[in-house]
Design a protein around this motif. Structure first.
Motif, PDB file in Angstrom:
ATOM      1  N   GLY A   1       1.008   6.727  -6.500  1.00  0.00           N
ATOM      2  CA  GLY A   1      -0.239   7.596  -6.686  1.00  0.00           C
ATOM      3  C   GLY A   1      -0.368   9.092  -6.522  1.00  0.00           C
ATOM      4  O   GLY A   1      -0.799  10.084  -7.006  1.00  0.00           O
ATOM      5  N   VAL A   2       0.403   9.489  -5.133  1.00  0.00           N
ATOM      6  CA  VAL A   2       0.151  10.769  -4.724  1.00  0.00           C
ATOM      7  C   VAL A   2       1.012  11.660  -5.573  1.00  0.00           C
ATOM      8  O   VAL A   2       0.700  12.613  -6.150  1.00  0.00           O
ATOM      9  CB  VAL A   2       0.688  10.924  -3.183  1.00  0.00           C
ATOM     10  CG1 VAL A   2       1.200  12.265  -3.019  1.00  0.00           C
ATOM     11  CG2 VAL A   2      -0.187  10.362  -2.386  1.00  0.00           C
TER      12      VAL A   2
ATOM     13  N   LEU B   1       1.109   3.976  -2.984  1.00  0.00           N
ATOM     14  CA  LEU B   1       0.176   5.416  -2.258  1.00  0.00           C
ATOM     15  C   LEU B   1       1.324   6.338  -2.749  1.00  0.00           C
ATOM     16  O   LEU B   1       0.916   7.483  -3.438  1.00  0.00           O
ATOM     17  CB  LEU B   1       0.035   5.401  -0.887  1.00  0.00           C
ATOM     18  CG  LEU B   1      -0.659   6.444  -0.384  1.00  0.00           C
ATOM     19  CD1 LEU B   1      -2.010   6.701  -1.011  1.00  0.00           C
ATOM     20  CD2 LEU B   1      -0.811   6.461   0.938  1.00  0.00           C
TER      21      LEU B   1
ATOM     22  N   VAL C   1       0.777  -1.294   0.034  1.00  0.00           N
ATOM     23  CA  VAL C   1      -0.025   0.173   0.192  1.00  0.00           C
ATOM     24  C   VAL C   1       0.888   1.120   0.014  1.00  0.00           C
ATOM     25  O   VAL C   1       0.501   2.001  -0.766  1.00  0.00           O
ATOM     26  CB  VAL C   1      -0.961  -0.031   1.169  1.00  0.00           C
ATOM     27  CG1 VAL C   1      -1.521   1.378   1.430  1.00  0.00           C
ATOM     28  CG2 VAL C   1      -2.241  -1.134   1.145  1.00  0.00           C
TER      29      VAL C   1
END
Length: 327
Positions: free
Chosen positions: A288-289, A285, A281
């Motif tokens: 993704g950010v 993440l 994750v």
């Protein structure tokens, strides 16, 4: 009659009489480019810039947050630990600290994306704008080269290169990503340059006897800054995704800390199936950010450079204010 005329005020006295806020605003405008002020005034662009600056700062201060050895060295004593104060993002099956992987991976991913984006943008800008302005056989040759590179798939080419080369370093990926992604932006920049080459200010430069290089670099390119910036941001986040995808497939440098390598080991070890969600994750993440931040910046640049979108945003803001007053 002379009493009716205003008393002349010299420039220093006028500056002293000006409000402090006006002087500060003029001084600020002198050092901040107009396009950057518009981008910072756009909500999407401002949020995206703040997010990407945060990721850059995270990568710069990585040595202060975690040791590099904890991001690559195996330590079975600390294996499979959930997120805690001792390990903020937990540890993997091999005992690698996930937080160290994320902060040290920010360095490599952001540097690779920025370098590939800068190189591809420079190539696309020079070839696209120069070909559009000169025209003729030069434009035909550049279009031929652009079409050849335009049909070359980036990921399969990188897979072939990394499979046959002994090295899988960052330089190889930067060169291949830039060499395969510049053609798309060159075509877009050429189309915009064609719309600008017949404007009055270009014709005036020709009449004044300016050289081709002076017109291209001094007149055309400054009026295409927003599109050039958008090209850089687009290649930036595409390069991050391509690099992470190759490392996820196991075709990257497995001895270097990066987001893609962290996802690769999390998949190989079936971390999600074993309930170790943190191994997958947090690196995902981070990707993704970063991509979200660059996408917001790209949307902000689009709104700043497009008067219709900017006018639509202003009308929505005025409508919200009117609705708030009515309520």
């Amino acid at each position: 009659m002379s009493q009716l005329l205003p008393t002349p005020i010299d420039l220093p006295q006028a500056v002293e009489l000006a409000p402090l806020g006006v002087r500060v605003d003029r001084r600020r405008r002198r050092f901040v480019p107009g396009w950057l002020r518009l981008l910072l005034g756009n909500p999407k662009g401002r949020i995206g810039i703040l997010m990407i600056v945060g990721m850059v700062v995270l990568g710069l201060i990585a040595p202060l947050l975690a040791s590099r050895s904890s991001a690559v060295d195996f330590s079975l004593l600390d294996a499979r630990q959930a997120p805690s104060w001792h390990h903020l993002f937990g540890t993997t099956d091999q005992g690698v600290d996930v937080f160290a992987q994320v902060v040290w991976g920010a360095r490599r991913s952001l540097l690779l994306g920025a370098a590939a984006g800068a190189l591809a943008t420079v190539i696309a800008t020079i070839l696209g704008v120069f070909a559009a302005y000169v025209g003729g056989i030069v434009d035909d040759l550049v279009n031929l080269v652009t079409n050849v590179f335009f049909v070359i798939p980036t990921i399969p080419l990188l897979i072939d290169i990394t499979a046959f080369l002994h090295t899988r370093g960052m330089l190889v990926m930067i060169l291949v990503i830039a060499a395969t992604l510049w053609a798309f932006e060159a075509r877009i920049l050429r189309a915009q340059a064609l719309t600008l080459k017949n404007r009055d200010f270009i014709a005036a430069s020709r009449v004044a006897g300016e050289s081709t290089r002076r017109i291209v670099f001094g007149e055309l390119m400054p009026n295409m800054v927003s599109r050039i910036a958008a090209a850089f941001v687009l290649v930036f986040y595409v390069a991050i995704l391509v690099d992470a995808g190759l490392e996820f497939l196991g075709l990257g440098a497995m001895d270097k800390p990066s987001w893609g390598v962290a996802l690769y080991w999390a998949t190989v070890n079936s971390s999600m199936l074993q309930g170790e969600w943190w191994s997958f994750v947090f690196p995902g993440l981070a990707i993704g950010v970063t991509v979200l931040a660059l996408t917001l910046i790209l949307a902000g640049i689009d709104e700043v450079s497009n008067p219709r979108l900017r006018a639509t945003r202003v009308r929505r803001h005025l409508a919200r204010r009117a609705l708030g007053r009515a309520v």
